[in-house]
Scaffold this motif. Sequence first.
Motif, mmCIF file in Angstrom:
data_model
loop_
_atom_site.group_PDB
_atom_site.id
_atom_site.type_symbol
_atom_site.label_atom_id
_atom_site.label_comp_id
_atom_site.label_asym_id
_atom_site.label_seq_id
_atom_site.Cartn_x
_atom_site.Cartn_y
_atom_site.Cartn_z
ATOM 1 N N CYS A 119 80.460 67.510 52.691
ATOM 2 C CA CYS A 119 79.535 66.955 53.427
ATOM 3 C C CYS A 119 79.382 67.795 54.881
ATOM 4 C CB CYS A 119 79.766 65.550 54.030
ATOM 5 S SG CYS A 119 79.705 64.259 52.547
ATOM 6 N N GLN A 120 80.379 68.408 55.334
ATOM 7 C CA GLN A 120 80.533 69.170 56.482
ATOM 8 C C GLN A 120 79.772 70.454 56.304
ATOM 9 O OE1 GLN A 120 84.830 68.849 57.697
ATOM 10 N NE2 GLN A 120 84.217 68.259 59.418
ATOM 11 N N SER A 123 76.053 70.727 56.253
ATOM 12 C CA SER A 123 75.273 70.505 57.492
ATOM 13 C C SER A 123 74.257 71.503 57.568
ATOM 14 C CB SER A 123 76.305 70.552 58.795
ATOM 15 O OG SER A 123 75.556 70.269 59.699
ATOM 16 N N ARG A 126 69.452 70.236 53.968
ATOM 17 C CA ARG A 126 69.024 68.711 53.436
ATOM 18 C C ARG A 126 69.313 68.584 52.144
ATOM 19 N NH1 ARG A 126 64.877 66.138 51.471
ATOM 20 N NH2 ARG A 126 64.550 64.045 52.285
ATOM 21 N N MET A 129 73.050 68.350 51.706
ATOM 22 C CA MET A 129 73.468 67.337 52.331
ATOM 23 C C MET A 129 73.240 65.860 51.521
ATOM 24 S SD MET A 129 72.779 67.673 56.352
ATOM 25 C CE MET A 129 73.235 66.026 56.732
ATOM 26 N N LEU A 154 80.914 60.781 61.190
ATOM 27 C CA LEU A 154 79.960 61.788 60.576
ATOM 28 C C LEU A 154 78.818 60.943 59.928
ATOM 29 C CD1 LEU A 154 79.256 64.145 59.074
ATOM 30 C CD2 LEU A 154 80.279 63.570 57.150
ATOM 31 N N THR A 158 74.984 61.088 61.695
ATOM 32 C CA THR A 158 73.795 61.325 60.503
ATOM 33 C C THR A 158 72.698 60.517 60.725
ATOM 34 O OG1 THR A 158 75.453 62.440 59.086
ATOM 35 C CG2 THR A 158 73.208 61.829 58.246
#
Length: 467
Positions: A119-120, A123, A126, A129, A154, A158
């Motif tokens: 997930c990081q 970033s 899109r 993600m 997080l 988001t």
Amino acid sequence: MGSKQIAQETFDDAVQENITEFEMDPEEAVREAVQQFESQGVDLSNIVKAVRQPASENGQKQKHEILLTLDSLGRAVADSDLSGMAEQLVVFTDQCKEQLAFRYLAGQNGAYPVVFSACQLASGDRNLMLKAFYTLSAILDGQPDLLDSAGQDLLLQTLKECREDAEMTLAGIRCIRHACLKHEQNRQDFVKGGVLPLLTGAIVQHGDSADVVRTASSALRIMTFDDDIRVPFGHAHDHAKMIVLENDGLRVLIEAAKAFTDNSSVLSELCATLSRLSVRNEFCQEIVDLGGLNFMVALLADCIDHPDVVKQVLSAIRAVAGNDDVKDAIVNAGGTDLIVLAISHHLANPQICEQGCAALCMLALRKPENCNVIMEGGGALAALQAMKAHPREVAVQKQACMLIRNLVSRSRDFSQPILEMGAENLITEARATHRDCDDVAKAALRDLGCKVELRELWTGQKGSLAQ
């Protein structure tokens, strides 16, 4: 279901023994191991019931397929291989969605840190993600303990940064929803972190998206749950008040319903959430004033053939009927006839019978004039038919007894007609069958004018008898 637990490795060893020692084929070996452990009362719900993949040439031991995928994902994350990571996220997500056992095994083998790192790493991209958040949602489903404070931050960040992006908002809310189900600490942490205005804001911002409205409404409802058995006292009531008083939750939900007059699944979810927010007298009245009752009654009439919707609407009507003025509004809106119709139409469904009787019970409480309407509409007969249809369902028996008692407690003229419907035998049977029904059944029989035999229990003290 059994209460004993075993490790995945113990199950795998038993399967391997069946293959090597007893020359069973893989499928037979798994079936035999399942039968063996279940006969000993072992709970296998978290166990992957499959044969591990063969050992690789480089000497690695046998592993289940989902762990091999996790290894591949971990390597892609470690190498910052974004294309490889995207591919493995999709495969891993699909495998996690297959069953809880797969997710549990992955979770026990370090899946969360890998997915969080993905997930990081995603970033700024899109599409990547979205894939990473879909995976996070999948791994958290049924495993809310995996989420840590960094993961909470997080998700909240988001939702704040991507509030105009419906897909990203939906992906983030799904993660939060899974993280908060049966996890009181996560709920409290998210509320402190400001999730409630983000959820109501998402409903307003994306009021044309059925998925966002339904999921955000569900997440709000979960914030009012008290379902974590590890915590003696939760903040369910406080969260419900915060949603209403600080975030205008009732108006947001009822306004959202106007965009989905033909979408029963969205309306059903909104109804379920409104019922969880009906924790104060004034909140119940506000729901009526905002038009919430009108949409509930219309939904019940339009979706009478859909049991899931009917159950949610009946539960919501029962909740808002805690307010005496709202009782009258429900009756005036024709709610009693629809409730009776729902019970009769779904007589084989114990949950609908229970919720229907409970709703009528609330409408009859302290309201003799409402009792007249319920009797004229066949409410007493419907309740007795429900008792006859579900003699083993204690909740149905209890709510029906309470309804009968409320109908006659202030309107004795109804006693004889209800007795002629066969009430005495059904209530007596409920009392004999279900210990939890004893008090309400005894009260109903007494108010019907029947002879009631008091149960005497020896307390163990000299000269002491207890009813």
